[in-house]
Enzyme design. Sequence first.
Site, mmCIF file in Angstrom:
data_model
loop_
_atom_site.group_PDB
_atom_site.id
_atom_site.type_symbol
_atom_site.label_atom_id
_atom_site.label_comp_id
_atom_site.label_asym_id
_atom_site.label_seq_id
_atom_site.Cartn_x
_atom_site.Cartn_y
_atom_site.Cartn_z
ATOM 1 N N PRO A 1 0.807 -1.231 0.000
ATOM 2 C CA PRO A 1 0.000 0.000 0.000
ATOM 3 C C PRO A 1 0.835 1.274 0.000
ATOM 4 O O PRO A 1 0.459 2.270 -0.611
ATOM 5 C CB PRO A 1 -0.816 -0.130 1.284
ATOM 6 C CG PRO A 1 -0.954 -1.605 1.487
ATOM 7 C CD PRO A 1 0.347 -2.197 1.022
ATOM 8 N N GLY B 1 5.212 1.273 -4.141
ATOM 9 C CA GLY B 1 4.951 0.734 -5.471
ATOM 10 C C GLY B 1 6.247 0.286 -6.106
ATOM 11 O O GLY B 1 6.736 -0.810 -5.873
ATOM 12 N N ALA C 1 17.159 -1.925 0.117
ATOM 13 C CA ALA C 1 16.820 -2.824 -0.994
ATOM 14 C C ALA C 1 17.695 -4.070 -0.992
ATOM 15 O O ALA C 1 17.302 -5.106 -1.535
ATOM 16 C CB ALA C 1 16.956 -2.085 -2.321
ATOM 17 N N GLN D 1 12.465 -9.632 -19.046
ATOM 18 C CA GLN D 1 11.481 -10.521 -19.664
ATOM 19 C C GLN D 1 10.059 -10.079 -19.334
ATOM 20 O O GLN D 1 9.169 -10.129 -20.199
ATOM 21 C CB GLN D 1 11.700 -11.960 -19.210
ATOM 22 C CG GLN D 1 10.648 -12.921 -19.757
ATOM 23 C CD GLN D 1 11.155 -14.322 -19.915
ATOM 24 O OE1 GLN D 1 12.097 -14.590 -20.654
ATOM 25 N NE2 GLN D 1 10.540 -15.259 -19.214
ATOM 26 N N GLU D 2 9.831 -9.643 -18.100
ATOM 27 C CA GLU D 2 8.503 -9.145 -17.737
ATOM 28 C C GLU D 2 8.112 -7.977 -18.636
ATOM 29 O O GLU D 2 6.990 -7.919 -19.151
ATOM 30 C CB GLU D 2 8.493 -8.701 -16.275
ATOM 31 C CG GLU D 2 7.164 -8.093 -15.840
ATOM 32 C CD GLU D 2 7.147 -7.683 -14.371
ATOM 33 O OE1 GLU D 2 6.126 -7.123 -13.933
ATOM 34 O OE2 GLU D 2 8.150 -7.927 -13.676
ATOM 35 N N ARG D 3 9.039 -7.059 -18.830
ATOM 36 C CA ARG D 3 8.745 -5.885 -19.643
ATOM 37 C C ARG D 3 8.577 -6.228 -21.115
ATOM 38 O O ARG D 3 7.766 -5.608 -21.815
ATOM 39 C CB ARG D 3 9.838 -4.840 -19.413
ATOM 40 C CG ARG D 3 9.698 -4.222 -18.031
ATOM 41 C CD ARG D 3 10.899 -3.449 -17.550
ATOM 42 N NE ARG D 3 10.613 -2.958 -16.186
ATOM 43 C CZ ARG D 3 11.533 -2.504 -15.346
ATOM 44 N NH1 ARG D 3 12.805 -2.467 -15.715
ATOM 45 N NH2 ARG D 3 11.183 -2.079 -14.146
ATOM 46 N N GLY E 1 -19.965 7.237 -30.777
ATOM 47 C CA GLY E 1 -20.714 6.766 -29.615
ATOM 48 C C GLY E 1 -20.623 5.272 -29.412
ATOM 49 O O GLY E 1 -20.658 4.788 -28.274
#
Length: 380
Positions: A129, A132, A179, A242-244, A341
């Site tokens: 939370p 990010g 980190a 790889q994720e990207r 529309g």
Amino acid sequence: MQRQIFTEEHDAFRETVRTFLSKEVLPYYEQWEKDGIVSREAWRAAGRQGLLGLAVPEEYGGGGNTDFRYSAVLAEEFTRAGAPGLALGLHNDIIGPYLTGLATEEQKRRWLPGFCSGEIITAIAMTEPGAGSDLQGIRTTAEDKGDHWLLNGSKTFISNGILADLVVVVAKTTPDGGAKGLSLIVVERGAEGFERGRNLEKIGQKSQDTAELFFHDVRVPKENLLGELNGAFLHLMTNLAQERMGIAVAGIAAAEHLLEITTTYVKEREAFGRPLSKLQHIRFEIAEMATECAVTRAFLDRCIVDHSDGTLDAVHASMAKWWATELQKRVADRCLQLHGGYGYMAEFPVARAFTDGRIQTIYGGTTEIMKEIIGRSLLA
């Protein structure tokens, strides 16, 4: 332009994916969207069809094929079908490498067969939370208690969060390590103190379960440490390219498909007594999008080949992710506008593509983070 990166084997696999989608996904997708979750049977069907664990060694039940072009085919076809809810890419291309590259032999034999059969659905829990993209802001802790880890904290926006049987949790194992004090701890379904919160209601990809996860004094066996102690940062950075790439591949595929259906629409739709396609402004809009898609496709296909060869670096993966997803967003907006529309009506594919695709510039690293990575590499 004729694409030249695929072989006959890739083409045959594409037909397999299309058949799977037509039989096991599309007939049920509307109900999944209403339910906010896909069927576990669809995962098992994907396992039976050989669509899970493409790169997992055969001895553990996988396909034994590390050629990323097969993953690209899977991403392209699911995108064109408008069915991102069944998150096979997350399972195969994001979490799979952690299990095949970091797991011990005992862990592989315990987890990978189910991973490939669809009996074990996976998730990775990084976002919190209050944190990010900032890994240093992670507050979830895993305290060493001798024969187990004591896990406490919460995560949010976790894809597959409701269905997941195996959750790779990023947790702080060295309190003052920043980190570099983070580790990957694997939590299995049924662990006491592991609770799932809301299945979060999103503006798009409604059938993809996205949840809050809570960990209250969860006792995790010591043998569920994945990779090196305090090594999560390096492990995460290693697999981000790889994720990207998976997100970027879906991005250009979505843009191309939107252009295709919109081109058909403006040829058939009439205004002022003639087809929309006869208006110069419409032709210019289509021409601009077609050119942008063609240029992006050439770059993405080169990145796909480089990644399959193991030569794609993080900077070019970031370029691909940023550019393809921002293009997807622009094309979705322009195509919806050209539908008038009708583009605002949920029954039209362009409307769902507009909302489903909006997350693309956010997850896997925001556009702003991608630019920062690229800029640092050029100005270091």
